[in-house]
Design a protein around this motif. Structure first.
Motif, short mmCIF file in Angstrom:
data_model
loop_
_atom_site.label_atom_id
_atom_site.label_comp_id
_atom_site.label_asym_id
_atom_site.label_seq_id
_atom_site.Cartn_x
_atom_site.Cartn_y
_atom_site.Cartn_z
N GLN A 152 6.91 38.05 15.17
CA GLN A 152 7.35 37.05 16.31
C GLN A 152 6.58 36.83 17.30
O GLN A 152 6.18 35.79 17.82
CB GLN A 152 8.82 37.56 16.67
N GLN A 153 6.00 38.02 17.87
CA GLN A 153 5.39 37.90 19.20
C GLN A 153 4.15 37.23 18.99
O GLN A 153 3.57 36.14 19.71
CB GLN A 153 4.76 39.35 19.84
N GLU A 194 -5.97 50.77 12.30
CA GLU A 194 -5.49 51.43 11.22
C GLU A 194 -4.70 50.73 10.31
O GLU A 194 -4.02 49.90 10.87
CB GLU A 194 -4.84 52.72 11.77
N PRO A 195 -4.76 51.39 8.84
CA PRO A 195 -3.73 50.56 7.97
C PRO A 195 -2.18 50.45 8.30
O PRO A 195 -1.68 49.22 8.31
CB PRO A 195 -3.68 51.30 6.79
N GLN A 196 -1.83 51.34 9.14
CA GLN A 196 -0.35 51.45 9.43
C GLN A 196 0.04 50.30 10.81
O GLN A 196 1.20 50.16 10.98
CB GLN A 196 0.32 52.68 9.67
N GLN A 197 -1.07 50.09 11.31
CA GLN A 197 -0.89 49.14 12.50
C GLN A 197 -0.77 47.53 12.01
O GLN A 197 -0.53 46.74 12.53
CB GLN A 197 -2.25 49.13 13.42
N TRP A 198 -1.28 47.48 10.70
CA TRP A 198 -1.37 46.05 10.03
C TRP A 198 -0.01 45.57 9.47
O TRP A 198 0.80 46.49 8.61
CB TRP A 198 -2.48 45.87 9.19
N LEU A 199 0.31 44.36 9.56
CA LEU A 199 1.34 43.87 8.66
C LEU A 199 0.53 42.62 7.90
O LEU A 199 -0.04 41.81 8.17
CB LEU A 199 2.05 42.92 9.96
N ASP A 200 0.72 43.05 6.67
CA ASP A 200 -0.07 42.57 5.41
C ASP A 200 0.75 41.68 4.82
O ASP A 200 1.79 41.80 3.99
CB ASP A 200 -0.57 43.42 4.30
N ASP A 256 12.55 44.38 6.52
CA ASP A 256 13.40 44.43 7.62
C ASP A 256 12.94 45.37 8.74
O ASP A 256 13.89 45.98 9.54
CB ASP A 256 14.78 45.22 6.81
N ASP A 257 11.60 45.89 8.71
CA ASP A 257 11.28 46.77 9.69
C ASP A 257 11.02 45.89 11.15
O ASP A 257 10.38 45.09 10.98
CB ASP A 257 9.78 47.25 9.39
N ALA A 258 11.95 46.64 11.88
CA ALA A 258 12.08 45.93 13.30
C ALA A 258 10.65 45.69 14.11
O ALA A 258 10.69 44.72 14.75
CB ALA A 258 13.12 46.75 14.07
N CYS A 259 10.05 46.78 14.08
CA CYS A 259 8.53 46.85 14.85
C CYS A 259 7.82 45.81 13.95
O CYS A 259 7.14 44.93 14.83
CB CYS A 259 8.01 48.06 14.66
#
Length: 349
Positions: free
Chosen positions: A338-339, A26-32, A329-332
């Motif tokens: 990083q992972q 889903e779009p909210q799962q992605w880091l673009d 800055d979003d920690a998630c």
């Protein structure tokens, strides 16, 4: 009347829907991170509390004196508002008679593509090629182009050209009735390095955009700086009312927001430093204040590896490069990146 085929378009980032279609999620799962647009958006932080006057929506758009003052204050020059610097890139080749164009090799692909479409002879040159050519001219043993097209800082390579160097080249080109066009889409974090800190030579053109630094890519608004006759020629090609009234009004507010601009430069610097730590150990091929570019033996496989972890990057296949914008800055999201980078290190061993 027959349809004329147009050359294929250049592939770009900011195509997250393609990634979702191919890799799921889903779009909210992605880091673009594919577009190198700032993760901090002026509108989300400032604009929502503002109320755009009805006249900017109801009436045909016109450039207000307040906007001209904001442009002059922020950039130091008067310029022509365009519907995104991309539109200027597409239209400017038609403003000049056909000639020999040198474009910085491997950079934003629309530059070379648009000059080719307009019938110019385009040659892609590395920064070293260009410097060697201008040095050779001093000995009268090398030709120069009719138009030199540069991106400063380079995208994705991060090439840097000093203002003194570019002004010197412009002087050499002027002696041959040739031109220098510089795209400064990523210059806002380092304004002292811009050509706009000085008077522009008559054969210079500079492109700026509100999309990257201000996080306002969707407004489609940029500014072109050049002599009055060049700007008038470009304006004639753009036609009437090229920029939407709402975009003009928002541009005025953003360019005038000095406290936000100062904050933006500071936190982008901090976010850049943080990401630099996470990328330690990878082969860094280039960078600017808004992106990092990494080189891999198989960049497409790396893009797929990251996409399987819902991180979308910009892949430059021919150069085997992966460009990553800043994470914010979003920690998630930071943990997600990083992972993925730690897993990528193990994968590449």
């Amino acid at each position: 009347m027959q349809l004329i085929d147009v050359a294929e378009t250049v592939i770009h980032g900011a195509d997250l829907q393609r990634a979702i279609k191919q890799f799921g999620g889903e779009p909210q799962q992605w880091l673009d991170l594919s577009s190198a647009v700032s993760p901090y958006c002026w509108w989300s932080e400032q604009g929502k509390e503002l109320s755009c006057p009805v006249s900017f929506i109801h009436e045909l758009p016109g450039i207000q004196p307040e906007l001209n003052r904001a442009i002059r204050t922020y950039y130091g020059h008067e310029g022509l508002l365009v519907p995104g610097s991309q539109r200027a890139i597409a239209e400017l080749p038609g403003c000049f008679s056909r000639g020999k164009v040198w474009s910085l090799a491997g950079t934003y692909g629309e530059h070379a593509s648009c000059w080719k479409k307009a019938g110019h002879s385009v040659y892609e040159k590395t920064a070293d090629d260009i410097r060697q050519a201008f040095n050779a001219v001093a000995n009268n043993n090398h030709e120069l182009p009719d138009m030199l097209v540069l991106v400063n800082p380079g995208n994705p390579g991060g090439e840097r050209f000093s203002a003194a160097e570019l002004h010197g080249w412009a002087e050499q080109l002027k002696q041959r009735q040739a031109w220098l066009l510089c795209d400064e889409a990523f210059m806002d974090c380092t304004p002292d390095d811009s050509l706009l800190t000085q008077t522009l030579a008559d054969n210079m053109l500079v492109l700026r955009s509100l999309g990257k630094f201000f996080g306002l890519a969707g407004l489609r608004i940029g500014v072109v700086f050049a002599t009055a006759d060049v700007l008038q020629n470009l304006a004639n090609r753009l036609g009437p009312w090229p920029v939407a009234g709402h975009s003009l009004w928002l541009a005025q507010q953003a360019l005038s927001d000095e406290s936000w601009i100062a904050q933006q430069r500071s936190r982008l610097k901090d976010n850049h430093a943080l990401m630099a730590q996470w990328l330690n150990g990878f082969f860094l091929a280039g960078k600017s204040n808004l992106f990092f570019t990494l080189k891999f033996p198989n960049a497409e496989r790396v893009q797929t590896f990251l996409a399987e972890r819902y991180i979308w990057s910009r892949c430059f296949k021919q150069q085997q490069l992966i460009r990553l914008g800043l994470v914010g800055d979003d920690a998630c999201k930071q943990q997600q990146l990083q992972q993925a980078l730690n897993e990528l290190r193990e994968f590449l061993l």
